[in-house]
Each structure stands twice: as structure tokens, then as C-alpha cells.
Scaffold this motif. Sequence first.
Motif, PDB file in Angstrom:
ATOM      1  N   LYS A  95       0.836  -1.216   0.000  1.00  0.00           N
ATOM      2  CA  LYS A  95       0.000   0.000   0.000  1.00  0.00           C
ATOM      3  C   LYS A  95       0.867   1.261   0.000  1.00  0.00           C
ATOM      4  O   LYS A  95       0.505   2.267  -0.616  1.00  0.00           O
ATOM      5  N   SER A  96       1.983   1.202   0.700  1.00  0.00           N
ATOM      6  CA  SER A  96       2.892   2.360   0.709  1.00  0.00           C
ATOM      7  C   SER A  96       3.400   2.657  -0.694  1.00  0.00           C
ATOM      8  O   SER A  96       3.504   3.815  -1.104  1.00  0.00           O
ATOM      9  N   ILE A  97       3.706   1.599  -1.425  1.00  0.00           N
ATOM     10  CA  ILE A  97       4.223   1.805  -2.790  1.00  0.00           C
ATOM     11  C   ILE A  97       3.107   2.248  -3.727  1.00  0.00           C
ATOM     12  O   ILE A  97       3.265   3.198  -4.505  1.00  0.00           O
ATOM     13  N   LEU A  98       1.960   1.594  -3.638  1.00  0.00           N
ATOM     14  CA  LEU A  98       0.864   1.928  -4.552  1.00  0.00           C
ATOM     15  C   LEU A  98       0.309   3.332  -4.298  1.00  0.00           C
ATOM     16  O   LEU A  98      -0.291   3.932  -5.188  1.00  0.00           O
ATOM     17  N   SER A  99       0.518   3.840  -3.077  1.00  0.00           N
ATOM     18  CA  SER A  99       0.051   5.209  -2.789  1.00  0.00           C
ATOM     19  C   SER A  99       1.141   6.244  -3.078  1.00  0.00           C
ATOM     20  O   SER A  99       0.971   7.429  -2.766  1.00  0.00           O
ATOM     21  N   ASN A 100       2.254   5.760  -3.649  1.00  0.00           N
ATOM     22  CA  ASN A 100       3.373   6.644  -4.000  1.00  0.00           C
ATOM     23  C   ASN A 100       4.014   7.334  -2.800  1.00  0.00           C
ATOM     24  O   ASN A 100       4.624   8.397  -2.944  1.00  0.00           O
ATOM     25  N   THR A 101       3.865   6.758  -1.621  1.00  0.00           N
ATOM     26  CA  THR A 101       4.550   7.342  -0.461  1.00  0.00           C
ATOM     27  C   THR A 101       5.899   6.671  -0.232  1.00  0.00           C
ATOM     28  O   THR A 101       6.698   7.162   0.565  1.00  0.00           O
ATOM     29  N   SER A 102       6.129   5.548  -0.899  1.00  0.00           N
ATOM     30  CA  SER A 102       7.426   4.870  -0.788  1.00  0.00           C
ATOM     31  C   SER A 102       7.839   4.339  -2.152  1.00  0.00           C
ATOM     32  O   SER A 102       6.991   4.054  -3.008  1.00  0.00           O
ATOM     33  N   GLU A 103       9.152   4.194  -2.313  1.00  0.00           N
ATOM     34  CA  GLU A 103       9.667   3.585  -3.549  1.00  0.00           C
ATOM     35  C   GLU A 103      10.245   2.207  -3.285  1.00  0.00           C
ATOM     36  O   GLU A 103      10.068   1.284  -4.075  1.00  0.00           O
ATOM     37  N   ASN A 104      10.943   2.068  -2.176  1.00  0.00           N
ATOM     38  CA  ASN A 104      11.561   0.780  -1.818  1.00  0.00           C
ATOM     39  C   ASN A 104      11.316   0.506  -0.338  1.00  0.00           C
ATOM     40  O   ASN A 104      11.782   1.267   0.514  1.00  0.00           O
ATOM     41  N   VAL A 105      10.610  -0.567  -0.072  1.00  0.00           N
ATOM     42  CA  VAL A 105      10.213  -0.885   1.296  1.00  0.00           C
ATOM     43  C   VAL A 105      10.869  -2.195   1.731  1.00  0.00           C
ATOM     44  O   VAL A 105      10.794  -3.197   1.018  1.00  0.00           O
ATOM     45  N   ALA A 106      11.497  -2.157   2.898  1.00  0.00           N
ATOM     46  CA  ALA A 106      11.992  -3.405   3.502  1.00  0.00           C
ATOM     47  C   ALA A 106      10.937  -3.902   4.480  1.00  0.00           C
ATOM     48  O   ALA A 106      10.525  -3.162   5.372  1.00  0.00           O
ATOM     49  N   VAL A 107      10.473  -5.125   4.261  1.00  0.00           N
ATOM     50  CA  VAL A 107       9.501  -5.746   5.176  1.00  0.00           C
ATOM     51  C   VAL A 107      10.213  -6.905   5.865  1.00  0.00           C
ATOM     52  O   VAL A 107      10.731  -7.805   5.199  1.00  0.00           O
ATOM     53  N   ILE A 108      10.262  -6.837   7.181  1.00  0.00           N
ATOM     54  CA  ILE A 108      11.003  -7.856   7.939  1.00  0.00           C
ATOM     55  C   ILE A 108      10.119  -8.431   9.028  1.00  0.00           C
ATOM     56  O   ILE A 108       9.581  -7.688   9.861  1.00  0.00           O
ATOM     57  N   GLY A 109       9.958  -9.747   9.001  1.00  0.00           N
ATOM     58  CA  GLY A 109       9.196 -10.427  10.047  1.00  0.00           C
ATOM     59  C   GLY A 109      10.132 -11.239  10.924  1.00  0.00           C
ATOM     60  O   GLY A 109      11.127 -11.777  10.440  1.00  0.00           O
ATOM     61  N   PHE A 110       9.803 -11.316  12.201  1.00  0.00           N
ATOM     62  CA  PHE A 110      10.677 -12.059  13.113  1.00  0.00           C
ATOM     63  C   PHE A 110       9.906 -12.453  14.358  1.00  0.00           C
ATOM     64  O   PHE A 110       8.879 -11.847  14.678  1.00  0.00           O
ATOM     65  N   ASP A 111      10.391 -13.407  15.062  1.00  0.00           N
ATOM     66  CA  ASP A 111       9.937 -13.717  16.418  1.00  0.00           C
ATOM     67  C   ASP A 111      10.860 -14.767  17.024  1.00  0.00           C
ATOM     68  O   ASP A 111      11.211 -15.739  16.354  1.00  0.00           O
ATOM     69  N   PRO A 112      11.265 -14.545  18.254  1.00  0.00           N
ATOM     70  CA  PRO A 112      11.968 -15.603  18.985  1.00  0.00           C
ATOM     71  C   PRO A 112      10.936 -16.405  19.769  1.00  0.00           C
ATOM     72  O   PRO A 112      10.886 -16.347  20.987  1.00  0.00           O
ATOM     73  N   SER A 113      10.079 -17.138  19.047  1.00  0.00           N
ATOM     74  CA  SER A 113       8.961 -17.825  19.705  1.00  0.00           C
ATOM     75  C   SER A 113       9.419 -19.037  20.496  1.00  0.00           C
ATOM     76  O   SER A 113       8.688 -19.530  21.347  1.00  0.00           O
ATOM     77  N   ALA A 114      10.611 -19.547  20.175  1.00  0.00           N
ATOM     78  CA  ALA A 114      11.042 -20.799  20.804  1.00  0.00           C
ATOM     79  C   ALA A 114      11.995 -20.598  21.976  1.00  0.00           C
ATOM     80  O   ALA A 114      11.853 -21.239  23.016  1.00  0.00           O
ATOM     81  N   SER A 115      12.976 -19.710  21.792  1.00  0.00           N
ATOM     82  CA  SER A 115      14.101 -19.737  22.741  1.00  0.00           C
ATOM     83  C   SER A 115      14.015 -18.742  23.885  1.00  0.00           C
ATOM     84  O   SER A 115      14.676 -18.913  24.903  1.00  0.00           O
ATOM     85  N   ASN A 116      13.222 -17.677  23.737  1.00  0.00           N
ATOM     86  CA  ASN A 116      13.267 -16.628  24.764  1.00  0.00           C
ATOM     87  C   ASN A 116      12.423 -16.906  25.996  1.00  0.00           C
ATOM     88  O   ASN A 116      12.706 -16.380  27.067  1.00  0.00           O
ATOM     89  N   LEU A 117      11.358 -17.698  25.813  1.00  0.00           N
ATOM     90  CA  LEU A 117      10.456 -17.987  26.930  1.00  0.00           C
ATOM     91  C   LEU A 117      10.145 -19.472  26.965  1.00  0.00           C
ATOM     92  O   LEU A 117      10.151 -20.140  25.923  1.00  0.00           O
ATOM     93  N   PRO A 118       9.811 -20.010  28.140  1.00  0.00           N
ATOM     94  CA  PRO A 118       9.395 -21.420  28.201  1.00  0.00           C
ATOM     95  C   PRO A 118       8.116 -21.632  27.384  1.00  0.00           C
ATOM     96  O   PRO A 118       7.287 -20.724  27.288  1.00  0.00           O
ATOM     97  N   SER A 119       7.973 -22.816  26.799  1.00  0.00           N
ATOM     98  CA  SER A 119       6.829 -23.066  25.908  1.00  0.00           C
ATOM     99  C   SER A 119       5.497 -22.905  26.641  1.00  0.00           C
ATOM    100  O   SER A 119       4.511 -22.451  26.051  1.00  0.00           O
ATOM    101  N   GLU A 120       5.455 -23.224  27.914  1.00  0.00           N
ATOM    102  CA  GLU A 120       4.193 -23.068  28.659  1.00  0.00           C
ATOM    103  C   GLU A 120       3.806 -21.594  28.770  1.00  0.00           C
ATOM    104  O   GLU A 120       2.628 -21.244  28.747  1.00  0.00           O
ATOM    105  N   THR A 121       4.817 -20.729  28.904  1.00  0.00           N
ATOM    106  CA  THR A 121       4.554 -19.284  28.974  1.00  0.00           C
ATOM    107  C   THR A 121       4.044 -18.774  27.629  1.00  0.00           C
ATOM    108  O   THR A 121       3.094 -17.989  27.565  1.00  0.00           O
TER     109      THR A 121
END
Lengths: 384, 123
Positions: A95-121
Motif C-alpha cells: 500500500k505504501s508503494i501503490l500510494s506513491n509514499t514509498s519507492e523501496n520498502v523493507a519488510v522484515i518479520g521475526f519472532d523468537p517464539s522458541a528460545s526466549n520464553l518457556p513453551s508453557e509461557t
Amino acid sequence: MVFVTGYHLTEFNRRKDGSSYRDWISETFEASLEMSCMDRKDIDTLIVSSESDFFTLQLNPSTVIADDLGLYNVEALRVEGGGASGQLAVHQGIKSILSNTSENVAVIGFDPSASNLPSETVKKLYSYSFDAWTDGMNEVTATSLYALSIQIFMDETGLDENDLANLTINNRNNACLNPGAHLKLKHTQEEIINSPVISSPYRRLHCSPLSDGAASIILSNKISSKRKTAPSIIGIGSANDKVNLGARDEIGEFKSKKLAMKKACQMAQVLPSEIGFAEVYDAYAGAQFQAINALGLSNNFLKDFRDGVFNLDGKLPINISGGLMGQGAPVGATGVGQTATCAMVLEGNYHDKLQFSLIPKFALADTHGGVGTNAAVSILQSNV
Amino acid sequence: MIINKKLELTYNLSFGVMSKWLTELTKGQALALKCLNCNNVSFPPQKVCGCGSKISSWIKLSGVAKILSKTSGQDGSYAIAKFEGCSSSSVVRLKNFKGLETAGKLTPSSMSNPSIILTPIIR
């Protein structure tokens, strides 16, 4: 037009090497940027996705990530939508590109779902992904809610326990061919059917794992001569359904996904039947069937599944990466990773044993949060 | 290097218009919202009805619910249940269900965790 000029996924697994999510982000961003043949100064927008600050213990993550990546004077923000966070972040970039507000967008997804907290938490935190004042107070888990939904779907469609086991086997078999996958496991039906019942009909082996990892894409409004075969994203769609399962018109159906797909197909001017392969959100084995049905990828999903249509060598391969069940599920990275996977395949760059020799024209990335509560899908086109 | 860091959080949660519903839940009473435009009855209550109306009033249900679908295992026992007088269904926690019961009654829950918990009714 929006092009995916760079894409990359780190390994999805449980990190035991002392590395942090900020390391994985740097790794994936640098790889994507290099592929895009751009300089970091060309990036004008940074969009990050992660499901919960509880996992990272970092509020306002986009700002520290921008610093880590040497991105200054850019628009930096985070998108969150439960399991759909990554795909919604991709949509925001488009949407940022199609609305001409951006030309090059970096999209980065992440999560430390396994190591930072116990699985029960983590499990307890996930239970607040639904309505915290009703489902949360009831202490109902994600697995139980998905189980209630799939039971009704199974009653309505004839899907059975053997199908759940066979799908689990298929996805984990695909993961065995994906070097970056978390669960490279060869299961037997017996192992699956004898694994502990978490919430009937779901057994432990029907569930996707908690994973660590990151994924990134670079979206651009034009392509350079060096990136002529970069795939494009031609359709996006998103929609919601009621959070409380019981309040829905169809408890076993993913109505939100159906609507999101309709919107994406309209934008792309593509029919569901034209999709050549798909990465769909299989948080649990049954959710993949519910997704295929809702997305309209088959007129008879059960027959097609049993006939092998969705296998790696089938007419419409689904979750060749292994999906969440095999490749893994660092939640914020999932939707970005699915989109990156589609882009890799459409440009002929996927892992040797998983890359199709005949590249399809269109691919679908499908993600959702809650139990199909907020759905987000993207349709990509090959430019090879 | 790995640091073990403990974070303890104690929230003071307020629930606004939903407070009444949650308070009654702790007493085992099922309050629902009835839409005054289309007569739809929602439990848990929906502040805006599916018809689009925001005009509603609280009504008391019997608290008896029919089980439509249930799940059990390591994560506990839960069901989709339809309360008498309610237009839609609800996700409920099951307590003391042995497996064959098809109906239950809302039971009181703790003030610190107001929950929709059913105990069985043998019919």
C-alpha cells in the motif's frame, strides 16, 4: 506495480547458539538487500512484524531495528495482527508503494517464539490472542479453539483422522527437503495416531512448532536491469470474522479467508483455479484443509487431497516448504516467509529438490491470526 | 551470553460496560445482551449487534446450555455450547464432564478469573 526485488528467510528452528532475533534480522535483511541490487540508502520505509513484545521484551522494535540496519531518516513502523502479522506487514508495504509514499520498502518479520520464553509461557500468551475477557478468562488454549473449529468442519465434510495424519506426513516430508526447516521428520501414521492428545482431535504431531527465525522481502516500485525477473505482487486481500468462535455463522469455516481471497483475486484479475502453488497457514493439520476449502483452491478438497493433487508432484502443490508444521512458525516471520518462498519459486530460486522445473505463473501466500479471525492473502506473479 | 530475566506484571484491569456481565458470571449467572432492533440475544455480549444496532438491554438467561461440540486432552475440556434463549453459541470450559453428558449449567467462578464454566446436567 510492486516487485519483490529481494527475499530471504533465515533458518527456522530453536536457536541454541546464543544468537538473538536482532542477529537474524540483520542476516535476512542484508541478504535481501544484496539480492535487490540496491544500497541501504535506497530504502525509504522499514516495516517490521512481530506478534508480541512479550517474546522480545522490546517495545517499539522498528526503531532499534532501523538503527541495527543502518536505516536512517526512513519511515519505520511495526505491523501486528496475531498470526497474520507478517502478511499484513507485506500488505502495508504494498500500500505504501501503490500510494506513491514509498519507492523501496523493507519488510522484515521475526519472532523468537522458541528460545526466549518457556513453551508453557508462550502457550499462555497465545491464549490472549483471542478475546482475553472471555476466552482468555476461560484459559482456553489455541489448540482447543482450533480443535473445536475442526471438529465441526470434519463433521460437515467427512475429513477424518487419517487425513490429518497424512497431511502431517506430507508437510513434514516436504520439510525434509527444505534445509531451513525446523521439523525435518519422517513420520508414520502410527506415530501420529499414538502421539498424545492435546485437544481432541489434535495430537501433538498435528501441531506446528514454536520456532525462532526471521524473513524479509524488499518491495520496489520498479526493477533495475539486474532484477528483470523479480516477481510481482498483483493482488492482496484481508478480512476478519468474529473473534468468538461461537458467535460465528459458520464455526468450521474460515469465512474471513474466503473474503480476503475474493478481494485479492479481484485486484489481481486472477481466478483461484489459476493459482499454480500455494503456501497456506497450517498452524494445525486441519487448518490447512479449512484454508484450501475457504480459498476456493479446489471444488472438492477432500477428493483432491486423497488423490495427491496438493502433493509436491501434484497439480496444485501446497506448502512445499513444509508449511508451519514442517518449516516452523516464528509467528511474525511466517507471512513474510511465505511471500518470500512464493517469490523464490516464481523466480526459480528455491531449494533444489523443491523447485519446480516448470515455473507456475501465479502463487498464493495465505496467513491468518486467531482461528481464521483476521485473514491476509497475497497473489504473486512470475516474471521469468 | 544468555541472561535469565524475570518479569512480573500485576495488572489492574477494568472492564467498563462489561463489568456487569463478568460480575454476574462469577455468581454463575448468565447475562446476555438483547438487541432491541432485531431481538438477537448474544452471550458473550456483543456491544454492536450483527444488524448494526447499538440499542440493547441486559437479560438474564437460565444458564442452561446444550453442548454442540467438545474437545478434551492435555489442554483441558472445552465445548461449543448454546445457552437457552441465546441466538448464538459460546466457547465454554467443561468441569466434571465424564464424556456422555449433552447439557450443562453455568457454574460460579472466581472473582479473579470470571469464566464461562459448565457443570453437567444429566437429562
